[in-house]
Design a protein around this motif. Structure first.
Motif, PDB file in Angstrom:
ATOM      1  N   LEU A 141      -3.406  -0.709  -3.254  1.00 41.41           N
ATOM      2  CA  LEU A 141      -4.111   0.304  -2.428  1.00 41.41           C
ATOM      3  C   LEU A 141      -3.306   1.703  -2.320  1.00 41.41           C
ATOM      4  N   VAL A 142      -4.052   2.805  -2.609  1.00 37.95           N
ATOM      5  CA  VAL A 142      -3.437   4.102  -2.581  1.00 37.95           C
ATOM      6  C   VAL A 142      -4.160   5.073  -1.566  1.00 37.95           C
ATOM      7  N   TRP A 143      -3.679   5.813  -0.496  1.00 41.70           N
ATOM      8  CA  TRP A 143      -4.447   6.854   0.132  1.00 41.70           C
ATOM      9  C   TRP A 143      -4.123   8.156  -0.527  1.00 41.70           C
ATOM     10  N   ALA A 144      -5.060   8.915  -0.664  1.00 47.10           N
ATOM     11  CA  ALA A 144      -4.727  10.304  -1.322  1.00 47.10           C
ATOM     12  C   ALA A 144      -5.815  11.438  -0.621  1.00 47.10           C
ATOM     13  N   ASP A 145      -5.162  12.607  -0.757  1.00 46.15           N
ATOM     14  CA  ASP A 145      -6.221  13.687  -0.181  1.00 46.15           C
ATOM     15  C   ASP A 145      -7.094  13.983  -1.375  1.00 46.15           C
ATOM     16  N   ALA A 197       0.809  -1.157   0.016  1.00 46.11           N
ATOM     17  CA  ALA A 197      -0.091   0.049  -0.294  1.00 46.11           C
ATOM     18  C   ALA A 197       0.922   1.223  -0.054  1.00 46.11           C
ATOM     19  N   ALA A 198       0.427   2.477  -0.425  1.00 49.13           N
ATOM     20  CA  ALA A 198       1.211   3.753  -0.544  1.00 49.13           C
ATOM     21  C   ALA A 198       0.536   4.862  -0.179  1.00 49.13           C
ATOM     22  N   LEU A 199       0.900   5.998  -0.363  1.00 48.83           N
ATOM     23  CA  LEU A 199       0.175   7.172  -0.077  1.00 48.83           C
ATOM     24  C   LEU A 199       0.792   8.187  -1.087  1.00 48.83           C
ATOM     25  N   VAL A 200       0.119   8.987  -1.698  1.00 54.32           N
ATOM     26  CA  VAL A 200       0.582  10.200  -2.442  1.00 54.32           C
ATOM     27  C   VAL A 200       0.231  11.323  -1.942  1.00 54.32           C
TER      28      VAL A 200
END
Length: 304
Positions: free
Chosen positions: A203-207, A129-132
């Motif tokens: 899965l990627v979380w972002a604003d 999983a990652a975040l941008v």
């Protein structure tokens, strides 16, 4: 518009630690490598010098001193020609900064350290999983017009660094663009990078800046689920939000180094390199602490 991307995986070590020219320079600055840190970094730094069948000039200045000089510029934000006299000459230090950025040495160094940190802390080498997120930094007069822009939301003229991190906050990719580039536009390239370089990420979380067509593009074309972590209703000021706090902490790690607080680099590639050097300082010290606590640091394989 001029952009630059840094990303990738770790690589085999480049040589034996004992092959490096020993240094006699005392470690006097907070940015200097400790003996424990250099033991971790040395296998990943090219030894250089005369090589059989290829030639080359003998090494005059220890590579550890060159690394410490680059870290000094990154940490303090000083100009290259303002390096203290106990470091190697500034033109030589900048030469290696440029060469290691161009030939992939910096990329391999950073990515190998990231994989070592993940493994020593009990995680898989590859993230799932990652975040941008992105951050706008004001550009100095040395930043050319072709690679800068105006961010109306932040009221800043300069560049924007778009980052991808794992759930621990370690950098997976850095994309440097003009400040005028919208998050959702850069997000298409970031999602393609994630799918190509890190196929294990699903899965990627972002604003909220990445909401819209990007979510559908990532799901239908790349098989990546993008979850938008929106601000709380009525939120005023800074609030710790689920998952997003990890990438915000990464920005705080980067901004500890004064050279990254404002963009002074003529090339986007060099700004991305400064971001990588800032993270190398953090990861090198983290690994040294783990080693002092008795944990085994996974060693990179030797190149043939």
């Amino acid at each position: 518009m001029s952009i630059h991307v840094l990303t990738g995986h770790g690589a085999p070590a480049v040589g034996d630690t004992g092959e490096h020219l020993p240094t006699k320079r005392p470690r006097t600055y907070p940015s200097d490598t400790s003996d424990a840190e250099w033991q971790i970094l040395a296998p990943l730094v090219p030894v250089g010098g005369t090589q059989p069948g290829r030639g080359g000039r003998p090494v005059t200045y220890p590579r550890r001193d060159v690394v410490d000089a680059i870290r000094y510029v990154t940490r303090t934000g000083c100009q290259w020609d303002a390096l203290p006299v106990d470091f190697p000459p500034a033109p030589l230090v900048k030469h290696y900064f440029t060469t290691w950025t161009r030939d992939g040495t910096l990329n391999r160094l950073h990515n190998t350290l990231r994989e070592q940190v993940r493994q020593v802390e009990g995680r898989n080498r590859e993230p799932s999983a990652a975040l941008v997120d992105s951050q706008t930094v004001r550009g100095a007069e040395t930043v050319p017009r072709t690679s800068r822009g105006y961010d109306a939301g932040k009221r800043a003229n300069g560049r924007k660094r778009h980052v991808v991190t794992d759930t621990c906050g370690w950098l997976l990719a850095v994309l440097v663009t003009g400040a005028h580039v919208q998050d959702r536009d850069a997000g298409h390239l970031l999602m393609w990078i994630i799918r190509t370089v890190f196929p294990t990420i699903r899965l990627v979380w972002a604003d909220g800046g990445y909401a819209g067509k990007l979510v559908d593009y990532a799901a239908t074309m790349l098989g990546i689920t993008v979850q938008i972590v929106a601000k709380l209703a009525g939120q005023v000021g800074f609030v710790v939000l689920p998952h997003r706090w990890c990438v915000e902490r990464t920005f705080s790690w980067i901004n500890r180094c004064r050279r990254t607080v404002r963009d002074y680099e003529r090339l986007p590639a060099h700004h991305a390199a400064m971001v990588y050097w800032a993270m190398i300082i953090v990861m090198g010290r983290r690994l040294a602490r783990h080693q002092a606590a008795g944990r085994v640091i996974p060693q990179p394989a030797r190149a043939p």
